[in-house]
Write an enzyme that holds these catalytic residues in place. Structure first.
Site, PDB file in Angstrom:
ATOM      1  N   GLU A 105       4.548  -5.277   7.306  1.00  0.00           N
ATOM      2  CA  GLU A 105       3.940  -3.975   7.913  1.00  0.00           C
ATOM      3  C   GLU A 105       4.372  -3.804   9.302  1.00  0.00           C
ATOM      4  O   GLU A 105       4.234  -2.697   9.660  1.00  0.00           O
ATOM      5  CB  GLU A 105       2.396  -4.464   7.913  1.00  0.00           C
ATOM      6  CG  GLU A 105       1.481  -4.353   6.481  1.00  0.00           C
ATOM      7  CD  GLU A 105       1.792  -5.482   5.560  1.00  0.00           C
ATOM      8  OE1 GLU A 105       2.424  -6.573   6.123  1.00  0.00           O
ATOM      9  OE2 GLU A 105       1.186  -5.571   4.459  1.00  0.00           O
ATOM     10  N   GLU A 153      -0.304  -9.787  -0.734  1.00  0.00           N
ATOM     11  CA  GLU A 153      -1.779  -9.996  -0.349  1.00  0.00           C
ATOM     12  C   GLU A 153      -2.606  -9.761  -1.776  1.00  0.00           C
ATOM     13  O   GLU A 153      -3.502 -10.478  -1.989  1.00  0.00           O
ATOM     14  CB  GLU A 153      -2.586  -8.654   0.269  1.00  0.00           C
ATOM     15  CG  GLU A 153      -1.841  -8.746   1.731  1.00  0.00           C
ATOM     16  CD  GLU A 153      -2.263  -7.688   2.553  1.00  0.00           C
ATOM     17  OE1 GLU A 153      -1.548  -6.377   2.460  1.00  0.00           O
ATOM     18  OE2 GLU A 153      -2.791  -7.820   3.796  1.00  0.00           O
ATOM     19  N   GLY A 182       0.998  -4.907   0.709  1.00  0.00           N
ATOM     20  CA  GLY A 182      -0.402  -5.378  -0.323  1.00  0.00           C
ATOM     21  C   GLY A 182       0.090  -5.944  -1.521  1.00  0.00           C
ATOM     22  O   GLY A 182      -0.927  -6.583  -2.202  1.00  0.00           O
ATOM     23  N   ALA A 240       0.818  -1.118  -0.006  1.00  0.00           N
ATOM     24  CA  ALA A 240       0.071  -0.131  -0.102  1.00  0.00           C
ATOM     25  C   ALA A 240       0.802   1.258  -0.022  1.00  0.00           C
ATOM     26  O   ALA A 240       1.993   0.962   0.537  1.00  0.00           O
ATOM     27  CB  ALA A 240      -0.860   0.037   1.208  1.00  0.00           C
TER      28      ALA A 240
HETATM   29  N1  COA Z   1       4.485   3.255  -0.889  1.00  0.00           N
HETATM   30  C1  COA Z   1       4.798   4.319  -1.085  1.00  0.00           C
HETATM   31  N2  COA Z   1       6.084   4.524  -2.076  1.00  0.00           N
HETATM   32  C2  COA Z   1       6.898   3.448  -2.161  1.00  0.00           C
HETATM   33  C3  COA Z   1       6.550   2.204  -1.522  1.00  0.00           C
HETATM   34  C4  COA Z   1       5.262   2.084  -1.053  1.00  0.00           C
HETATM   35  N3  COA Z   1       4.838   0.882  -0.475  1.00  0.00           N
HETATM   36  N4  COA Z   1       7.664   1.458  -1.964  1.00  0.00           N
HETATM   37  C5  COA Z   1       8.478   2.150  -2.549  1.00  0.00           C
HETATM   38  N5  COA Z   1       8.186   3.386  -2.681  1.00  0.00           N
HETATM   39  C6  COA Z   1       8.752   4.308  -3.307  1.00  0.00           C
HETATM   40  C7  COA Z   1       9.858   5.006  -2.403  1.00  0.00           C
HETATM   41  O1  COA Z   1       9.443   5.944  -1.567  1.00  0.00           O
HETATM   42  C8  COA Z   1      10.828   5.775  -3.622  1.00  0.00           C
HETATM   43  O2  COA Z   1      10.201   6.589  -3.781  1.00  0.00           O
HETATM   44  P1  COA Z   1      11.359   8.128  -4.061  1.00  0.00           P
HETATM   45  O3  COA Z   1      12.003   7.543  -5.483  1.00  0.00           O
HETATM   46  O4  COA Z   1      10.241   9.429  -4.155  1.00  0.00           O
HETATM   47  O5  COA Z   1      12.060   8.265  -2.921  1.00  0.00           O
HETATM   48  C9  COA Z   1      10.720   4.749  -4.797  1.00  0.00           C
HETATM   49  O6  COA Z   1       9.379   4.005  -4.349  1.00  0.00           O
HETATM   50  C10 COA Z   1      11.679   3.763  -5.061  1.00  0.00           C
HETATM   51  O7  COA Z   1      11.842   2.896  -3.864  1.00  0.00           O
HETATM   52  P2  COA Z   1      13.220   3.018  -3.266  1.00  0.00           P
HETATM   53  O8  COA Z   1      12.928   2.541  -1.622  1.00  0.00           O
HETATM   54  O9  COA Z   1      14.150   4.232  -3.365  1.00  0.00           O
HETATM   55  O10 COA Z   1      13.863   1.398  -4.183  1.00  0.00           O
HETATM   56  P3  COA Z   1      14.795   0.140  -3.378  1.00  0.00           P
HETATM   57  O11 COA Z   1      14.985  -0.494  -4.615  1.00  0.00           O
HETATM   58  O12 COA Z   1      15.915   0.874  -2.849  1.00  0.00           O
HETATM   59  O13 COA Z   1      13.987  -0.703  -2.565  1.00  0.00           O
HETATM   60  C11 COA Z   1      11.945  -1.605  -1.797  1.00  0.00           C
HETATM   61  C12 COA Z   1      12.711  -1.086  -3.098  1.00  0.00           C
HETATM   62  C13 COA Z   1      10.621  -2.358  -2.289  1.00  0.00           C
HETATM   63  C14 COA Z   1      12.600  -2.808  -0.994  1.00  0.00           C
HETATM   64  C15 COA Z   1      11.708  -0.556  -0.692  1.00  0.00           C
HETATM   65  O14 COA Z   1      11.002   0.561  -1.640  1.00  0.00           O
HETATM   66  C16 COA Z   1      10.548  -0.993   0.254  1.00  0.00           C
HETATM   67  O15 COA Z   1      11.009  -1.492   1.315  1.00  0.00           O
HETATM   68  N6  COA Z   1       9.412  -0.379   0.120  1.00  0.00           N
HETATM   69  C17 COA Z   1       8.363  -0.364   1.181  1.00  0.00           C
HETATM   70  C18 COA Z   1       7.627  -1.864   1.300  1.00  0.00           C
HETATM   71  C19 COA Z   1       6.723  -2.078   2.403  1.00  0.00           C
HETATM   72  O16 COA Z   1       6.986  -1.810   3.417  1.00  0.00           O
HETATM   73  N7  COA Z   1       5.792  -2.364   2.160  1.00  0.00           N
HETATM   74  C20 COA Z   1       4.397  -2.637   2.876  1.00  0.00           C
HETATM   75  C21 COA Z   1       3.494  -1.268   2.860  1.00  0.00           C
HETATM   76  S1  COA Z   1       2.230  -1.582   4.030  1.00  0.00           S
END
Ligand code: COA
Length: 260
Positions: free
Chosen positions: A134, A114, A111, A66
């Protein structure tokens, strides 16, 4: 072609291809994505010409969860509204008459995991990563993850993954039953399409009744579940396609199913 902002949709050879397309935000599920997924899957469910669907993502992610930036701004009651909206979309995908294959190309976190679990079958790229992170954010999975994950992998493994927020590689996801097949990245979509076409070539009412019997049955006690199976079987048995399928077998020719 329907006109969407956050997803791509293509209809080809009886297959609906849905691609979540917010690569700059790792395809995170915001309100627009949820609305558009609801719209496209309602359409897929109602379109006679579509026999199966494939759901995937653009870029490095299937869906990285999400949208955290959006969730950060929400008051407590709005958080509940978001979850209820997301749960409705997952249920719509899970309960559509058409088989839905998740082609998990990359991160399937929160999500995203999910969403993949709401699909009927999960094919994963060797590069895919799965997890329910989460608790790192002070929340729990809310798009059905606390319920669909234990149904797929068992209660102990679901608790392990949800409480530890550990991320799994695709081969580990395969081992625990979270995905059905792992493929080299370049073969993922072709394999998903091949599977969708195989399923689409079968008797559509039988496929629909099989999906219904499995989905409803797993939440019932065994006696009720097999009673439900009898009704779903009767639904398929009453179809013209059952007569055609059996006749075609006896005549040693391919069946010509009409979805009737
Ligand atoms: N919601 C909103 N934005 C998200 C996102 C999410 N769930 N996951 C990634 N993004 C955004 C990042 O904020 C970043 O934005 P920016 O370029 O404006 O800073 C962009 O996507 C790229 O992500 P980044 O973290 O820089 O890429 P990465 O390759 O280093 O890491 C992930 C990728 C997926 C491991 C990491 O983004 C992450 O851990 N995301 C969240 C996962 C999470 O906790 N999901 C559960 C949500 S309830």
């Amino acid at each position: 072609m329907r006109d969407y902002k956050t997803i791509l949709f293509e209809e080809r050879d009886g297959i609906g291809f849905v691609t979540i397309n917010r690569p700059d935000a790792m395809n995170a599920l915001n309100g627009d994505v949820l609305d558009e997924l609801a719209d496209v899957f309602a359409y897929i469910g109602s379109a006679d010409a579509i026999r199966a669907a494939i759901l995937t993502g653009t870029g490095k992610a299937f869906v990285a969860g999400a949208d955290i930036a959006h969730m950060r701004t929400l008051a407590a009651a709005e958080g509940r509204d978001l979850i209820i909206k997301g749960q409705r979309v997952m249920a719509l995908i899970e309960n559509t008459d058409k088989p839905v294959i998740a082609a998990v190309n990359g991160y399937a976190l929160g999500g995203g995991c999910e969403l993949a679990m709401a699909c009927d079958i999960r094919l994963a790229s060797e590069k895919a990563l799965f997890g329910q992170p989460e608790v790192n954010l002070g929340i729990i999975p809310g798009f059905g993850g606390t319920q669909r994950l234990p149904r797929l992998v068992g209660k102990g493994m679901a608790k392990y993954l949800i409480m530890s927020a550990e991320t799994l590689r695709a081969d580990e996801a395969l081992r625990i039953g979270l995905v059905e097949k792992v493929l080299p990245p370049e073969q993922l979509l072709a394999e998903a399409e091949k599977l969708a076409k195989t399923i689409a070539s079968k008797a559509p009412i039988a496929v629909k009744m099989a999906k219904l019997a499995i989905n409803k049955g797993v939440s019932l006690d065994l006696d009720s579940a097999v009673a439900f199976e009898a009704e779903a079987f009767a639904g398929a048995f009453a179809s013209d396609d059952r007569v055609e399928g059996m006749q075609a077998f006896l005549e040693k020719r391919p069946a010509d199913f009409k979805n009737k």
